[in-house]
Design an enzyme around this catalytic site. Structure first.
Site: not given
Ligand code: UD1
Ligand code: CA
Length: 459
Positions: A9-10, A361, A384, A438
């Site tokens: 694999a070289a 959703h 977070n 709120r």
């Protein structure tokens, strides 16, 4: 007698024209070399040595310490690559199984069969061959008038009649290890390419040693893939054979040519897979689940009768009977409980949910521990990240999170809490409470006309 695998694999893989070295190139998202090494590991071979050179760190990164390495400093051909492993192998008594790093389709039962044949026939060298209708690009097996193999001639060195030979060299050999190194040292540089061809050991050995061929019945498994077109052929073959295996085991795959399933995926009976879906890595699909269309599942477990549609699931777990999607994204060890619903445009990261929880959703749930029967309203977010670090959100059972609620983490919400829509919740909420965070609404009578000009007929 000990058996060694020597994987070459070289090489530069010039014909690939890719940044990534050829043997590291993915087929169904897994590097070519991994298929080869995995199969060798399952065969009767004892030790694996991989010859690396060109971009060796990429190959080493993939194989880590599963194999030992030999380094070929200059890419001077396949014969030279074998010689580069001399320091590792030369002194060893035993049999060496040589494989090229670009032949990913050969599986271990065939490897074992080749090794057995070599032993039973008492060969010194076994050459694995196949017959190809179009042998272009492969070394041709040349035999004398008695049928004995006398050489392997590379395509570019063939004369016109040799070019017509359909039996080709797969580049897989089994050879007595001591003889291998004795003869590899005698290989001369080819005039044409300036390389040392491993194939030349045949000419060097045939007079004094027993050489036989092992012909592969299915030529595909001996193919070497040298360019991106070849890669697509390998991928098609592998996709078809993996999908066929699953279908015969009771998995329904709709439009299987558009479905990609990785080599290590486990799928139980009664699973349905819909078009344009990719399932890879260490993924497990349990009985009766449905995946797709247009979904990607990586390193995840999907439990019984869950459904994933048009969605991405990475490193995660989806509980029994849960539905995910369309257009949901689970990642980073999201663990979704039973009977959940994770709907449109919902992302869940590094979080767990209990049973029967819903985020139907437009929600983000990250770094959270969520209880059972929690309802996330549309647009609710676990906030977070404070710009420096990630913080945890804990939500109890039977919590109602109203639409557009921001939960500023770190935060803890008790059981049976109701969070009013539009709230930005910054403090912990005790069990059973209603939290409204709120501004109060003010209605100014008859005031809107200052902003919206009334239409003529309404004057
Ligand atoms: C080789 C064979 C050919 C055979 C074909 C089958 C030789 C001379 N030719 O040709 O007879 O039909 O495979 O697929 O052996 N490599 C190195 N170092 C090098 C050169 C190559 O490690 O210096 C490695 C490559 O990474 C590759 C393998 O050896 O994995 C085969 O090399 P490649 O260049 O693909 O050989 P082919 O031309 O295909
Ligand atoms: Ca090749």
């Amino acid at each position: 007698m000990k058996k060694y695998a020597l994987v070459l694999a070289a090489g530069k893989g010039t014909r690939m024209r890719t940044e990534l070295p050829k043997c590291a190139f993915p087929i169904l998202k897994k590097p070519m070399i991994s298929y080869i090494v995995e199969n060798i590991e399952q065969s009767t071979i004892d030790d694996i040595c991989v010859v690396v050179g060109h971009k060796k760190n990429v190959i080493e990164e993939i194989l880590q310490n599963r194999v030992c390495y030999a380094e070929q400093l200059e890419q001077l051909g396949t014969g030279h690559a074998v010689l580069s492993a001399a320091s590792q192998l030369e002194d060893k008594e035993g049999t060496t199984f040589i494989l090229p790093g670009d032949m990913p389709l050969m599986e271990y039962p065939v490897m074992n069969k080749i090794l057995r044949a070599h032993e039973e026939m008492g060969n010194d060298l076994t050459i694995v061959t196949m017959k190809l209708e179009n042998p272009k690009g492969y070394g041709r097996i040349v035999r004398n008038e008695y049928g004995t193999v006398t050489g392997i001639i590379e395509e570019n060195d063939c004369n016109e009649s040799q070019k017509l030979i359909k039996e080709v060299n797969s580049s897989v050999y089994v050879v007595d290890n001591k003889l291998l190194f004795k003869y590899v040292k005698q290989i001369k540089k080819s005039d044409r390419k300036g390389e040392y061809y491993l194939t030349d050991i045949v000419t060097l050995m045939h007079q004094n040693h027993k050489i036989n061929t092992f012909m592969l019945r299915d030529p595909m498994i001996g193919m070497g893939f040298n360019d991106l077109y070849g890669i697509s052929i390998a991928e098609k073959y592998l996709r078809e054979s993996i999908n066929k295996g699953h279908m015969l085991n009771g998995v329904s795959i709709i439009n299987p040519e558009t479905v990609t399933i990785g080599h290590n995926v486990s799928i139980e009976e009664g699973v349905w897979i819909y078009p344009n879906t990719t399932i890879i890595g260490n993924t497990v699909l349990k009985r009766g689940c449905r995946v797709g269309p247009n979904s990607e599942i990586i390193d995840s477990t999907i439990h019984e009768f869950a459904e994933i549609r048009h969605s991405i699931v990475v490193d995660s777990e989806v509980g029994e009977n849960t539905t995910v999607g369309p257009f949901a994204h689970l990642r980073g060890h999201a663990s979704i409980g039973k009977n959940n619903r994770i709907g449109n445009f919902v992302e869940v990261k590094k979080s767990t949910t209990g049973e029967g929880t819903k985020a139907a959703h437009l929600s983000y749930i990250g770094d959270s521990t969520v209880g059972s029967r929690v309802n996330f309203g549309c647009g609710s977010v676990t906030v977070n990240y404070d710009g420096v670090k990630k913080n945890q959100t804990v939500i109890g059972d039977d919590v109602f999170v109203g639409c557009n609620v921001n939960l500023i983490a770190p935060i803890s919400i008790g059981d049976n809490v109701f969070l009013a829509a539009g709230s930005t919740v910054t403090k912990d909420v005790p069990k059973g409470a209603l939290a409204i965070a709120r501004n109060k609404q003010i209605n100014k009578e008859d005031y809107a006309k200052h902003f919206i000009k009334p239409k003529d007929d309404q004057k």
